[in-house]
Structures are given as structure tokens and as C-alpha cells.
Design a protein around this motif. Structure first.
Motif, mmCIF file in Angstrom:
data_model
loop_
_atom_site.group_PDB
_atom_site.id
_atom_site.type_symbol
_atom_site.label_atom_id
_atom_site.label_comp_id
_atom_site.label_asym_id
_atom_site.label_seq_id
_atom_site.Cartn_x
_atom_site.Cartn_y
_atom_site.Cartn_z
ATOM 1 N N ILE A 1 0.831 -1.222 0.000
ATOM 2 C CA ILE A 1 0.000 0.000 0.000
ATOM 3 C C ILE A 1 0.856 1.260 0.000
ATOM 4 C CG2 ILE A 1 -1.963 -1.163 1.110
ATOM 5 C CD1 ILE A 1 -1.204 0.560 3.662
ATOM 6 N N GLY A 2 2.174 1.063 -0.124
ATOM 7 C CA GLY A 2 3.069 2.220 -0.257
ATOM 8 C C GLY A 2 3.336 2.936 1.044
ATOM 9 N N GLY A 3 3.346 2.162 2.136
ATOM 10 C CA GLY A 3 3.534 2.743 3.466
ATOM 11 C C GLY A 3 4.672 3.735 3.552
ATOM 12 N N ARG A 4 5.807 3.328 3.006
ATOM 13 C CA ARG A 4 7.010 4.153 3.110
ATOM 14 C C ARG A 4 6.785 5.570 2.562
ATOM 15 N NH1 ARG A 4 11.509 1.544 4.297
ATOM 16 N NH2 ARG A 4 10.671 -0.439 3.585
ATOM 17 N N GLU A 5 6.011 5.635 1.487
ATOM 18 C CA GLU A 5 5.758 6.963 0.904
ATOM 19 C C GLU A 5 4.949 7.847 1.836
ATOM 20 O OE1 GLU A 5 4.309 6.075 -3.098
ATOM 21 O OE2 GLU A 5 6.027 4.697 -3.054
ATOM 22 N N TYR A 6 4.148 7.225 2.681
ATOM 23 C CA TYR A 6 3.378 8.028 3.644
ATOM 24 C C TYR A 6 4.298 8.634 4.683
ATOM 25 C CZ TYR A 6 -0.704 5.626 1.735
ATOM 26 O OH TYR A 6 -1.662 5.137 0.906
ATOM 27 N N TRP A 7 5.128 7.784 5.301
ATOM 28 C CA TRP A 7 5.906 8.336 6.411
ATOM 29 C C TRP A 7 7.212 8.985 5.986
ATOM 30 C CZ3 TRP A 7 4.142 3.152 7.212
ATOM 31 C CH2 TRP A 7 5.054 2.160 6.863
ATOM 32 N N ASN A 8 7.633 8.818 4.736
ATOM 33 C CA ASN A 8 8.798 9.578 4.287
ATOM 34 C C ASN A 8 8.420 10.973 3.792
ATOM 35 O OD1 ASN A 8 10.544 7.608 5.008
ATOM 36 N ND2 ASN A 8 10.884 6.817 2.948
ATOM 37 N N SER A 9 7.133 11.251 3.767
ATOM 38 C CA SER A 9 6.712 12.602 3.407
ATOM 39 C C SER A 9 6.681 13.428 4.690
ATOM 40 C CB SER A 9 5.321 12.549 2.771
ATOM 41 O OG SER A 9 4.381 12.155 3.747
ATOM 42 N N ASP A 10 6.240 14.657 4.600
ATOM 43 C CA ASP A 10 6.193 15.466 5.828
ATOM 44 C C ASP A 10 4.797 15.438 6.442
ATOM 45 O OD1 ASP A 10 5.024 16.894 3.885
ATOM 46 O OD2 ASP A 10 6.358 18.629 3.992
ATOM 47 N N ALA A 11 4.128 14.299 6.280
ATOM 48 C CA ALA A 11 2.778 14.144 6.806
ATOM 49 C C ALA A 11 2.793 13.799 8.295
ATOM 50 C CB ALA A 11 2.071 13.029 6.044
ATOM 51 N N LEU A 12 1.635 13.953 8.910
ATOM 52 C CA LEU A 12 1.437 13.462 10.269
ATOM 53 C C LEU A 12 0.774 12.089 10.154
ATOM 54 C CD1 LEU A 12 1.341 13.726 13.337
ATOM 55 C CD2 LEU A 12 -0.769 15.056 13.103
ATOM 56 N N CYS A 13 1.427 11.065 10.706
ATOM 57 C CA CYS A 13 0.898 9.700 10.662
ATOM 58 C C CYS A 13 0.454 9.280 12.059
ATOM 59 C CB CYS A 13 1.962 8.718 10.170
ATOM 60 S SG CYS A 13 2.472 8.990 8.468
ATOM 61 N N LEU A 14 -0.774 8.777 12.151
ATOM 62 C CA LEU A 14 -1.330 8.297 13.412
ATOM 63 C C LEU A 14 -1.626 6.823 13.216
ATOM 64 C CD1 LEU A 14 -3.726 11.287 13.369
ATOM 65 C CD2 LEU A 14 -1.921 11.032 15.076
ATOM 66 N N VAL A 15 -1.031 5.968 14.053
ATOM 67 C CA VAL A 15 -1.087 4.534 13.782
ATOM 68 C C VAL A 15 -1.728 3.762 14.927
ATOM 69 C CG1 VAL A 15 0.240 2.508 13.075
ATOM 70 C CG2 VAL A 15 1.074 4.793 12.506
ATOM 71 N N GLU A 16 -2.907 3.162 14.647
ATOM 72 C CA GLU A 16 -3.519 2.234 15.597
ATOM 73 C C GLU A 16 -2.931 0.849 15.348
ATOM 74 O OE1 GLU A 16 -7.803 2.338 16.047
ATOM 75 O OE2 GLU A 16 -7.887 4.361 15.242
ATOM 76 N N TRP A 17 -2.722 0.097 16.405
ATOM 77 C CA TRP A 17 -2.151 -1.259 16.344
ATOM 78 C C TRP A 17 -0.780 -1.307 15.654
ATOM 79 C CZ3 TRP A 17 -4.449 -4.407 19.576
ATOM 80 C CH2 TRP A 17 -5.786 -4.152 19.914
ATOM 81 N N PRO A 18 0.151 -0.429 16.055
ATOM 82 C CA PRO A 18 1.476 -0.432 15.418
ATOM 83 C C PRO A 18 2.231 -1.737 15.632
ATOM 84 C CG PRO A 18 1.504 0.925 17.404
ATOM 85 C CD PRO A 18 0.059 0.562 17.143
ATOM 86 N N GLU A 19 1.888 -2.460 16.717
ATOM 87 C CA GLU A 19 2.613 -3.707 16.992
ATOM 88 C C GLU A 19 2.416 -4.743 15.896
ATOM 89 O OE1 GLU A 19 0.027 -2.438 18.686
ATOM 90 O OE2 GLU A 19 -0.900 -3.918 20.007
ATOM 91 N N LYS A 20 1.369 -4.580 15.080
ATOM 92 C CA LYS A 20 1.135 -5.513 13.970
ATOM 93 C C LYS A 20 2.169 -5.351 12.865
ATOM 94 C CE LYS A 20 -2.990 -7.011 15.455
ATOM 95 N NZ LYS A 20 -3.440 -8.382 15.628
ATOM 96 N N ALA A 21 2.879 -4.248 12.897
ATOM 97 C CA ALA A 21 3.869 -3.978 11.843
ATOM 98 C C ALA A 21 5.235 -3.723 12.451
ATOM 99 C CB ALA A 21 3.425 -2.779 11.015
ATOM 100 N N GLU A 22 5.461 -4.385 13.569
ATOM 101 C CA GLU A 22 6.728 -4.163 14.265
ATOM 102 C C GLU A 22 7.915 -4.367 13.335
ATOM 103 O OE1 GLU A 22 6.558 -6.248 17.959
ATOM 104 O OE2 GLU A 22 8.024 -4.874 18.830
ATOM 105 N N GLY A 23 8.833 -3.453 13.378
ATOM 106 C CA GLY A 23 10.027 -3.575 12.544
ATOM 107 C C GLY A 23 9.861 -2.939 11.174
#
Ligand code: ATP
Ligand code: MG
Length: 147
Positions: free
Chosen positions: A92-114
Motif C-alpha cells: 500500500i506504499g507505506g514508506r511513501e506516507y511516512w517519508n513525506s512530511d505528513a502526520l501519521c497516526l497509527v492504531e495497532w502499530p505492533e502488527k507492523a513491528e520492525g
């Protein structure tokens, strides 16, 4: 902002979301930890309302991410509860979301640990009957020290 707070109801959780918005006038990575129904999405709704977003805010349980454009900034709300494999985030292109200057709010981050970058802030929400105890881990200072 105190590192420990008691939130008595949904309204206060929305207000707390507004305080988080003030803490991040630009981008950032915020992890939202807490059991089902703890109030993570309610917090995000309050944050978006405080920025005058009027539309519907519901958890992107099946789509994993919901983008919001508010004026000239981007906010991405992730709900990773149903993430079967962290690699799905790549699709889903996650990296492009958080490498931008956006604000990211993540529910259940432990599901994507690492797979997620280090957060700037971790918000832990614990049930206390109908209230919630919130414990905030502010990692922004620590990050800056490393630079
Ligand atoms: N003190 C409180 N703070 C926040 N929400 C509360 C509180 N008391 C009751 N509620 C209710 O709890 C529910 C929280 O739902 P919400 O969708 O925000 O949880 P969630 O943490 O995102 O859950 P999920 O992991 O399923 O996505 C809402 O229905 C809200 O009205
Ligand atoms: Mg939710």
C-alpha cells in the motif's frame, strides 16, 4: 502536556486529540496503543475536528490507511489491526506516507513491528472502567539528541 492523564469520557478524548494536533504543527509519527474500543479512533477524530475537518472519520479497518488533506497538509490514519503480514504495508506504499512530511497516526502499530519508523510519540490508553488512563511517551527529545 502531562505524561499521565485521566480521560473521563469521549468528549475529553476528542479534546486530547486536539492537544496532540497542537504538538504536531507539521509532520510526525504517533503510535496509538490500547485495546479494542479504548478510544484510539476517537482521539484521531478529535484531532481532525480540531483542524476543522468536518467529514466522517471512521477507522480504516479494511483499507489500512485513510488519508486526510486539510488545507495544505496531509494526515494519514492507519489501523493495522487486520494486517496479516507487515509486507502488506509495502504494497500500500507505506514508506511513501511516512517519508513525506505528513502526520501519521497509527492504531495497532505492533502488527507492523520492525516495518514502521521510530515514533515521535507513543500514546498508551488503558481502560479504567468508563474512564481511560493515558500514558504518553515523548520520544522527540530523544530523537533530536541522536542527531
Ligand atoms: N473515556 C473514554 N474515552 C474514549 N472513548 C470512550 C470513553 N468512554 C467511552 N468511550 C467510548 O468508547 C468507544 C471508543 O471507540 P474507538 O473506536 O475510539 O476505539 P478504538 O481504540 O479505536 O478501537 P479499535 O481498536 O477497535 O479501533 C467509543 O464508542 C466511545 O464513545
Ligand atoms: Mg480504532
Amino acid at each position: 502536556m502531562s505524561n499521565k492523564q485521566i480521560i473521563h469520557n469521549e468528549h475529553q478524548m476528542m479534546d486530547f486529540g486536539g492537544q496532540i494536533a497542537e504538538k504536531f504543527p507539521q509532520g510526525g509519527m504517533v503510535f496509538l496503543n490500547g485495546d479494542l474500543g479504548a478510544g484510539k479512533t476517537t482521539l484521531v477524530r478529535g484531532l481532525l475536528r480540531s483542524l476543522e475537518y468536518q467529514g466522517i472519520v471512521k477507522s480504516p479497518t479494511y483499507t489500512l490507511v485513510e488519508p486526510y488533506q486539510i488545507n495544505d497538509r496531509m494526515i494519514y490514519h492507519f489501523d493495522l489491526y487486520r494486517l496479516a503480514d507487515p509486507e502488506e504495508l509495502e504494497y500500500i506504499g507505506g514508506r511513501e506516507y511516512w517519508n513525506s512530511d505528513a502526520l501519521c497516526l497509527v492504531e495497532w502499530p505492533e502488527k507492523a513491528e520492525g516495518f514502521l519508523p521510530e515514533p515521535d510519540l507513543i500514546i498508551n490508553i488503558h481502560y479504567q472502567d468508563t474512564a481511560r488512563e493515558i500514558i504518553i511517551e515523548d520520544l522527540i527529545g530523544i530523537k533530536n539528541k541522536e542527531l
